[in-house]
Write a protein that holds these residues in place. Structure first.
Motif, PDB file in Angstrom:
ATOM      1  N   GLY A   1      -8.418  23.094  11.545  1.00  0.00           N
ATOM      2  CA  GLY A   1      -8.912  21.597  11.881  1.00  0.00           C
ATOM      3  C   GLY A   1      -9.572  20.879  10.671  1.00  0.00           C
ATOM      4  N   ASP A   2     -10.538  21.345  10.141  1.00  0.00           N
ATOM      5  CA  ASP A   2     -11.420  20.840   9.042  1.00  0.00           C
ATOM      6  C   ASP A   2     -10.244  20.406   7.667  1.00  0.00           C
ATOM      7  N   LEU A   3      -9.251  21.214   7.459  1.00  0.00           N
ATOM      8  CA  LEU A   3      -8.317  21.130   6.319  1.00  0.00           C
ATOM      9  C   LEU A   3      -7.731  19.978   6.766  1.00  0.00           C
ATOM     10  N   GLN A   4      -7.207  19.587   8.054  1.00  0.00           N
ATOM     11  CA  GLN A   4      -6.348  18.422   8.179  1.00  0.00           C
ATOM     12  C   GLN A   4      -7.171  17.123   8.310  1.00  0.00           C
ATOM     13  N   THR A   5      -8.671  17.278   8.550  1.00  0.00           N
ATOM     14  CA  THR A   5      -9.430  16.279   8.603  1.00  0.00           C
ATOM     15  C   THR A   5      -9.625  15.831   6.987  1.00  0.00           C
ATOM     16  N   SER A   6      -9.777  16.776   6.192  1.00  0.00           N
ATOM     17  CA  SER A   6     -10.324  16.481   4.794  1.00  0.00           C
ATOM     18  C   SER A   6      -8.848  15.897   3.979  1.00  0.00           C
ATOM     19  N   ARG A   7      -7.769  16.302   4.555  1.00  0.00           N
ATOM     20  CA  ARG A   7      -6.485  15.857   4.055  1.00  0.00           C
ATOM     21  C   ARG A   7      -6.343  14.261   4.620  1.00  0.00           C
ATOM     22  N   GLY A   8      -6.785  13.845   5.657  1.00  0.00           N
ATOM     23  CA  GLY A   8      -6.677  12.436   6.182  1.00  0.00           C
ATOM     24  C   GLY A   8      -7.507  11.853   5.562  1.00  0.00           C
ATOM     25  N   ALA A   9      -8.878  12.489   5.313  1.00  0.00           N
ATOM     26  CA  ALA A   9     -10.100  11.533   4.541  1.00  0.00           C
ATOM     27  C   ALA A   9      -9.282  11.415   3.017  1.00  0.00           C
ATOM     28  N   LEU A  10      -8.521  12.324   2.549  1.00  0.00           N
ATOM     29  CA  LEU A  10      -8.207  12.032   1.350  1.00  0.00           C
ATOM     30  C   LEU A  10      -7.083  11.046   1.302  1.00  0.00           C
ATOM     31  N   ALA A  11      -6.185  11.096   2.164  1.00  0.00           N
ATOM     32  CA  ALA A  11      -5.482   9.757   2.265  1.00  0.00           C
ATOM     33  C   ALA A  11      -6.038   8.572   2.489  1.00  0.00           C
ATOM     34  N   LEU A  12      -7.206   8.329   3.284  1.00  0.00           N
ATOM     35  CA  LEU A  12      -7.764   7.194   3.611  1.00  0.00           C
ATOM     36  C   LEU A  12      -8.491   6.725   2.246  1.00  0.00           C
ATOM     37  N   SER A  13      -8.938   7.729   1.360  1.00  0.00           N
ATOM     38  CA  SER A  13      -9.668   7.241  -0.010  1.00  0.00           C
ATOM     39  C   SER A  13      -8.460   6.565  -0.880  1.00  0.00           C
ATOM     40  N   LEU A  14      -6.980   7.017  -0.529  1.00  0.00           N
ATOM     41  CA  LEU A  14      -6.018   6.382  -1.566  1.00  0.00           C
ATOM     42  C   LEU A  14      -5.694   5.252  -0.931  1.00  0.00           C
ATOM     43  N   GLY A  15      -6.086   4.644   0.230  1.00  0.00           N
ATOM     44  CA  GLY A  15      -5.447   3.656   0.853  1.00  0.00           C
ATOM     45  C   GLY A  15      -4.244   3.687   1.469  1.00  0.00           C
TER      46      GLY A  15
ATOM     47  N   LEU B   1       0.755  -1.140  -0.030  1.00  0.00           N
ATOM     48  CA  LEU B   1       0.040   0.012  -0.096  1.00  0.00           C
ATOM     49  C   LEU B   1       0.897   1.213   0.045  1.00  0.00           C
ATOM     50  N   VAL B   2       1.384   1.359  -1.182  1.00  0.00           N
ATOM     51  CA  VAL B   2       2.481   2.664  -1.171  1.00  0.00           C
ATOM     52  C   VAL B   2       2.143   3.343  -2.577  1.00  0.00           C
ATOM     53  N   VAL B   3       2.658   4.769  -2.407  1.00  0.00           N
ATOM     54  CA  VAL B   3       2.453   5.384  -3.775  1.00  0.00           C
ATOM     55  C   VAL B   3       3.486   4.667  -4.579  1.00  0.00           C
ATOM     56  N   PRO B   4       3.071   4.734  -5.931  1.00  0.00           N
ATOM     57  CA  PRO B   4       4.243   4.203  -7.010  1.00  0.00           C
ATOM     58  C   PRO B   4       5.327   5.023  -7.051  1.00  0.00           C
ATOM     59  N   PRO B   5       6.617   4.404  -7.457  1.00  0.00           N
ATOM     60  CA  PRO B   5       7.832   4.978  -7.097  1.00  0.00           C
ATOM     61  C   PRO B   5       8.009   6.314  -8.093  1.00  0.00           C
ATOM     62  N   ASP B   6       7.331   6.240  -9.252  1.00  0.00           N
ATOM     63  CA  ASP B   6       7.555   7.527 -10.026  1.00  0.00           C
ATOM     64  C   ASP B   6       6.679   8.494  -9.395  1.00  0.00           C
ATOM     65  N   VAL B   7       5.676   8.253  -8.572  1.00  0.00           N
ATOM     66  CA  VAL B   7       4.813   9.310  -8.133  1.00  0.00           C
ATOM     67  C   VAL B   7       5.356   9.530  -6.798  1.00  0.00           C
TER      68      VAL B   7
ATOM     69  N   PRO C   1      -1.822   5.677   4.695  1.00  0.00           N
ATOM     70  CA  PRO C   1      -1.883   6.426   6.302  1.00  0.00           C
ATOM     71  C   PRO C   1      -2.244   7.623   6.223  1.00  0.00           C
ATOM     72  N   ALA C   2      -3.030   8.340   7.160  1.00  0.00           N
ATOM     73  CA  ALA C   2      -3.663   9.619   7.181  1.00  0.00           C
ATOM     74  C   ALA C   2      -2.348  10.555   7.499  1.00  0.00           C
ATOM     75  N   ASN C   3      -1.367   9.974   8.108  1.00  0.00           N
ATOM     76  CA  ASN C   3      -0.319  10.839   8.423  1.00  0.00           C
ATOM     77  C   ASN C   3       0.890  10.863   7.310  1.00  0.00           C
ATOM     78  N   LEU C   4       0.533  10.286   6.016  1.00  0.00           N
ATOM     79  CA  LEU C   4       1.654  10.478   4.907  1.00  0.00           C
ATOM     80  C   LEU C   4       1.849  11.911   4.746  1.00  0.00           C
ATOM     81  N   PRO C   5       3.271  12.303   4.647  1.00  0.00           N
ATOM     82  CA  PRO C   5       3.694  13.503   4.223  1.00  0.00           C
ATOM     83  C   PRO C   5       3.471  13.719   2.639  1.00  0.00           C
TER      84      PRO C   5
ATOM     85  N   ARG D   1       7.264  13.095  -6.443  1.00  0.00           N
ATOM     86  CA  ARG D   1       6.276  14.179  -6.427  1.00  0.00           C
ATOM     87  C   ARG D   1       5.232  14.315  -5.103  1.00  0.00           C
ATOM     88  N   LEU D   2       5.575  13.539  -4.173  1.00  0.00           N
ATOM     89  CA  LEU D   2       4.652  13.685  -3.233  1.00  0.00           C
ATOM     90  C   LEU D   2       4.154  15.111  -2.689  1.00  0.00           C
ATOM     91  N   SER D   3       4.945  16.052  -2.838  1.00  0.00           N
ATOM     92  CA  SER D   3       4.627  17.460  -2.425  1.00  0.00           C
ATOM     93  C   SER D   3       3.562  18.259  -3.427  1.00  0.00           C
TER      94      SER D   3
END
Length: 487
Positions: A242-256, A54-60, A258-262, A63-65
């Motif tokens: 706070g809502d921004l961080q929650t939505s950021r974690g929800a987006l990470a969850l939809s990607l499968g 469950l990781v982002v593909p190496p080519d992606v 961790p919510a704390n992924l940088p 560009r995590l930022s």
């Protein structure tokens, strides 16, 4: 003597059963020691599943930022459990279809039997010791069954089609889920920027009020009201953070992931110019009836149910089967061996089974009718969903234009109120009211943009044209936004 031996065996078995106790698991007790005690698992059990896949593909990952929407969707489709499950179901259905097609071919099995026997000498006959080796090949072939074999194959084929279409529908649902989370995160980020601007303006108003109070042209009430407005703006900004961080974690969850992924995203896809559809609602509905994968899956399930009628009918009709066995037997007395074979042609004629075969056929016909009704109901639901999403998008486009006008007028009003207040001809209440209206206009502008983006994605999904890259074949134009919805 035999009775005593039997009793001893029984007591021995009972004793072994009493000594068995509770089975252990990896060296620890298999159950808790008491009803109020916690079971302690072995150190190797209950661990989290390895998430290395469950990781982002190496080519992606490089560009995590600044992940684009297409990269976000791609990562989500790779990691989402729903897509993996639907793909596994499709592979299983393909294997089942291949298995059923094997009924068109004969079944051939090989068998080798080796026997060593010795008879007992009796009545003047001497004991005989002999070895027997018997290799053989058997064949069974269904020649005729009046549609049972083809019915099973047809059912398996349509079940495979249904599984494939279901996988496509799952992909679209997951893409819509990811896009919704993406646009929500973009909206919260834009809302935070707007509220931070409002906070800076409120602080500037507070500074102006304090300066006017210092020189004696404003009362302390003006200062307190400006300070209250600044605090309210700061509070709203903190809430949105706070809502921004929650939505950021929800987006990470939809990607499968961790919510704390940088990570962070490129939000340009959520800021595209608002456009209107070229095609009418009738054109989109006609396309959806043909393109929606879940509707195609329902139709395939209906066809699979109809194939089961042929299977049930064939069970009431004769079947013709060819069987053959050929082998060679080697014995101690016949070391060179001897051939043997059997060929039979069997006709199976169903006569009576308590009317169960008749009821099986009726059941299959009723289940096919139910599957057809489900497909019809889903077809009506598809028409409604496209109709609803089409007008929701039209409404969202008009609301964006209205919000643009609102923010332009609210900005002018705030600037005029601020100028009048600094010039000493306006009250602080007028200034705060104008800037509150501007803050509301900024928030409305963010929300209607979110509504338009999500409505466009929803319509693409409902029309069955949402692709795995997050795009669609919907035709848009930026020529104009209609004042009223087309009819």
């Amino acid at each position: 003597m035999r009775t005593r031996v039997g009793q001893a065996v029984v007591w021995l078995l009972l004793g072994c059963g009493a000594c068995a106790g509770t089975p252990s698991v990896a060296g620890v007790a298999g159950i808790p020691p008491a009803a109020n005690a916690v079971w302690t698992p072995p150190p190797t059990e209950g661990r989290a599943r390895d998430t290395a896949s469950l990781v982002v593909p190496p080519d992606v990952e490089k560009r995590l930022s600044r992940l684009t929407l297409a990269e976000v969707v791609d990562s989500g489709l790779r990691n989402n459990p729903a897509t993996r499950q639907s793909w596994a179901n499709a592979r299983a259905a393909a294997a089942a279809y291949g298995s059923e097609r094997g009924a068109y071919y004969p079944t051939v099995d090989g068998d080798v039997t080796a026997t060593r026997l010795k008879t007992v000498a009796s009545q003047g006959r001497s004991a005989v010791t002999q070895s027997v080796l018997s290799p053989s090949v058997s064949l069974s072939y269904l020649l005729l069954d009046f549609g049972g074999r083809s019915g099973n194959i047809g059912a398996a084929r349509n079940a495979l089609l249904a599984a494939d279409f279901t996988h496509n529908a799952t992909l679209q649902d997951v893409v819509l889920q990811i896009q919704t989370a993406y646009f929500q995160y973009v909206a919260n980020r834009a809302l935070l920027e707007a509220q931070q601007t409002t906070t800076r303006e409120a602080r500037a108003n507070l500074a102006a009020a304090e300066e006017r109070n210092r020189v004696g042209v404003a009362t302390i009430a003006d200062v307190l009201q400006a300070r209250t407005a600044a605090s309210q703006a700061e509070l709203a900004s903190q809430t949105t953070e706070g809502d921004l961080q929650t939505s950021r974690g929800a987006l990470a969850l939809s990607l499968g992931l961790p919510a704390n992924l940088p990570y962070d995203i490129d939000s340009t896809a959520g800021q595209l110019p608002v456009a209107v559809l070229v095609d009418s609602v009738d054109v989109l509905i006609a396309g959806a009836v043909e393109a929606r994968p879940d509707l195609a899956a329902a139709r395939a399930e209906f066809e699979a149910s109809r194939s089961q009628i042929s299977v049930a009918r064939a069970n009431r009709l004769p079947s013709l089967v060819l069987n053959g066995v050929g082998g060679r037997t080697y014995t101690t007395s016949l070391p060179q061996g001897g051939n043997n074979y059997t060929v039979s042609l069997g006709l199976r004629i169903p006569l009576f089974a308590g009317f169960s075969r008749l009821y099986d056929q009726r059941q299959a016909a009723a289940l096919a009718d139910a599957a057809g009704a489900r497909a019809d109901a889903l077809g009506q639901q598809v028409v409604f969903e496209v109709f609803r999403s089409y007008y929701a998008l039209q409404t969202a486009a008009r609301r964006v234009r209205t919000a643009d006008d609102l923010i332009a007028s609210a900005t002018q009003s705030s600037e005029v109120a601020l100028g009048r207040y600094k010039a000493g001809v306006g009250s602080v209440l007028d200034l705060l009211a104008a800037q509150t209206a501007l803050a509301d206009a900024r928030a409305q502008h963010v929300f209607v943009r979110l509504e338009w983006n999500t409505s466009l994605a929803q319509l693409a999904r409902d029309a069955g044209v949402l692709d795995p890259r997050g795009g669609s074949s919907l035709r848009l134009t930026r020529d104009s936004v209609p004042d009223t919805p087309p009819r």
